[in-house]
Design an enzyme around this catalytic site. Structure first.
Site, PDB file in Angstrom:
ATOM      1  N   GLN A 170     -14.280  38.000  49.531  1.00  0.00           N
ATOM      2  CA  GLN A 170     -13.654  39.261  49.975  1.00  0.00           C
ATOM      3  C   GLN A 170     -14.340  40.441  49.011  1.00  0.00           C
ATOM      4  O   GLN A 170     -14.179  41.562  49.467  1.00  0.00           O
ATOM      5  CB  GLN A 170     -12.278  39.392  49.997  1.00  0.00           C
ATOM      6  CG  GLN A 170     -11.497  38.398  50.930  1.00  0.00           C
ATOM      7  CD  GLN A 170     -11.791  38.746  52.379  1.00  0.00           C
ATOM      8  OE1 GLN A 170     -11.886  39.783  52.656  1.00  0.00           O
ATOM      9  NE2 GLN A 170     -11.912  37.830  53.394  1.00  0.00           N
ATOM     10  N   LYS A 192     -19.377  37.910  55.498  1.00  0.00           N
ATOM     11  CA  LYS A 192     -18.628  38.946  55.356  1.00  0.00           C
ATOM     12  C   LYS A 192     -19.720  40.065  54.717  1.00  0.00           C
ATOM     13  O   LYS A 192     -19.105  41.369  54.407  1.00  0.00           O
ATOM     14  CB  LYS A 192     -17.868  38.558  53.725  1.00  0.00           C
ATOM     15  CG  LYS A 192     -17.010  37.217  54.023  1.00  0.00           C
ATOM     16  CD  LYS A 192     -15.822  37.485  54.917  1.00  0.00           C
ATOM     17  CE  LYS A 192     -14.902  36.168  54.763  1.00  0.00           C
ATOM     18  NZ  LYS A 192     -13.878  36.126  55.619  1.00  0.00           N
ATOM     19  N   CYS A 225      -4.505  32.785  56.658  1.00  0.00           N
ATOM     20  CA  CYS A 225      -4.840  31.547  55.585  1.00  0.00           C
ATOM     21  C   CYS A 225      -4.335  31.831  54.269  1.00  0.00           C
ATOM     22  O   CYS A 225      -4.997  31.641  53.096  1.00  0.00           O
ATOM     23  CB  CYS A 225      -6.203  31.539  55.606  1.00  0.00           C
ATOM     24  SG  CYS A 225      -6.797  30.612  57.084  1.00  0.00           S
TER      25      CYS A 225
END
Length: 404
Positions: free
Chosen positions: A201, A224, A362
């Protein structure tokens, strides 16, 4: 300053409609969109030099090998790894974490301790629980506060000479919190523990320098960072990668094979068994090229503007609560509206052309901590606009009026 209008022209998918409405894509924390420049790289590979790598003497194989290894060097440069062979190509962050967890099965014994943070993605929890089951090691947790920040005093108190490994995300996927990983790493090293940082992230927002941070392992997923799914990397310090056994056996990861004994290849091939996602590795580097051309400082500044604007606008909605209010965070907003289930809000937003993520992301322990079933998560990227924030806000208001 970013020219977002020009940037959006690079993303074909942003021109489409969903349910008769212009697409507003705010699910970037799950998967970013792919610019035409990266799509062109993928098409070029399959159109012009699709071949297996490393073992072929023919022209296509050599060209594919060169492009693949050039991609490794680009990724090494981006993350400032000391050696290119410290970059291991994987299928993504989950695969990368499992390589390390499998390797530590041979390094841990009963009573050893490993530490995880309270805000991890399941992919940075479950492999370590499985590791504890195999070895008898003990899993300890760094708690967090109601703002969604780790309580570092507690972290320092649970570190000891029994601690062998610490793992923590750089950025929380559910809350957007940027964790103080330099402090986390330094403290772990003071007791002789290794550290794995889940950078999935962080990579879209922060240009991590793995040498400056001192991370022993750092993981990234291509999808990502404007790249394809099914590709990623594990960075590992050479000394640690040499200590770990291979994760899979097969072609490419061997030096010599006989029926009596097999010896393993040197890094990085020791961890790259079989035919890899060649195009994925090349396209991952192309995604980083694209983002570096814009500039990560520029991306961070613009996304902070989006975050600030969206936070103010959403908090003006009566009954809306944001989860994750850390002082340092990326452009992720997780929220609920009153007692309305997040799935119901997400479904109405979809009908209005707004793509968000709903559920536990998640990260069920985070939801359990806040005593909620899940959240609506709007996650922003450098190709989103202030106008799209306004569309989101109006869509949430409409959903609220329909569901209350």
């Amino acid at each position: 300053m970013i020219d977002v209008t020009k940037i959006r022209e690079d993303f074909p998918i942003l021109k489409r409609e969903v349910n008769g409405k212009p697409l507003v894509y705010l699910d970037n924390a799950a998967t970013s969109q792919t610019p035409q420049q990266v799509i062109d790289v993928i098409v070029d590979y399959y159109s012009n030099y699709n071949a297996n790598i490393h073992r072929g003497v023919h022209a296509l194989s050599q060209e594919a090998t060169d492009k693949y290894e050039q991609a490794r060097i680009k990724i090494q440069t981006h993350f400032n790894a000391a050696k290119a062979y410290e970059v291991i190509f994987t299928s993504g962050t989950t695969h990368s974490i499992n390589i390390v967890a499998n390797g530590f099965s041979t390094l841990l014994k009963k009573g050893d301790e490993i530490i995880v943070s309270a805000m991890e993605h399941h992919s940075n929890i479950v492999p370590w629980q499985m590791l504890c089951e195999r070895t008898g090691a003990i899993l300890k947790v760094i708690p967090m506060n109601l703002e969604g920040e780790l309580i570092l005093e507690d972290y320092h108190s649970i570190l000891s000479d029994k601690t062998k490994l610490v793992f923590c995300n750089h950025v929380s996927n559910a809350l957007g919190t940027i964790n103080p990983i330099k402090e986390i790493i330094d403290a772990a090293h003071n007791v002789g523990a290794a550290v794995l940082i889940d950078g999935a992230q962080a990579a879209p927002h922060i240009k991590a320098d793995v040498q400056e941070l001192g991370a022993d392992f750092y993981t990234v997923s291509a999808h990502k960072i404007c790249g394809p799914t099914g590709a990623g990397i594990l960075y590992g310090k050479e000394e640690w990668l040499n200590k770990l056994p291979p994760y899979q056996g097969g072609g490419e990861m061997i030096a010599e094979v006989t029926f009596e004994k097999t010896t393993y290849a040197d890094l990085p091939h020791k961890f790259e068994a079989g035919t890899p996602n060649i195009c994925g590795g090349i396209a991952m580097a192309a995604g980083l090229d694209y983002m570096n051309a814009i500039g990560f400082d520029e991306i961070a500044a613009y996304e902070h503007e989006l975050l600030k604007y969206a936070t103010e606008k959403l908090l003006a909605i009566d009954g809306l609560k944001i989860y994750g209010t850390a002082k340092e965070k990326t452009a992720v907003i997780s929220f609920n509206v009153g007692a309305i289930h997040p799935y119901d809000i997400g479904s109405i937003l979809d009908k209005l052309g707004v793509a968000v993520r709903t559920g536990h992301h998640c990260a069920q322990p985070i939801m359990d901590f806040f005593k909620i079933p899940g959240t609506v998560r709007a996650s922003f990227s450098f190709y989103n606009t202030l106008h799209e924030v306004d569309v989101l806000v109006e869509a949430v208001k409409k959903a609220k009026s329909m569901l209350e």
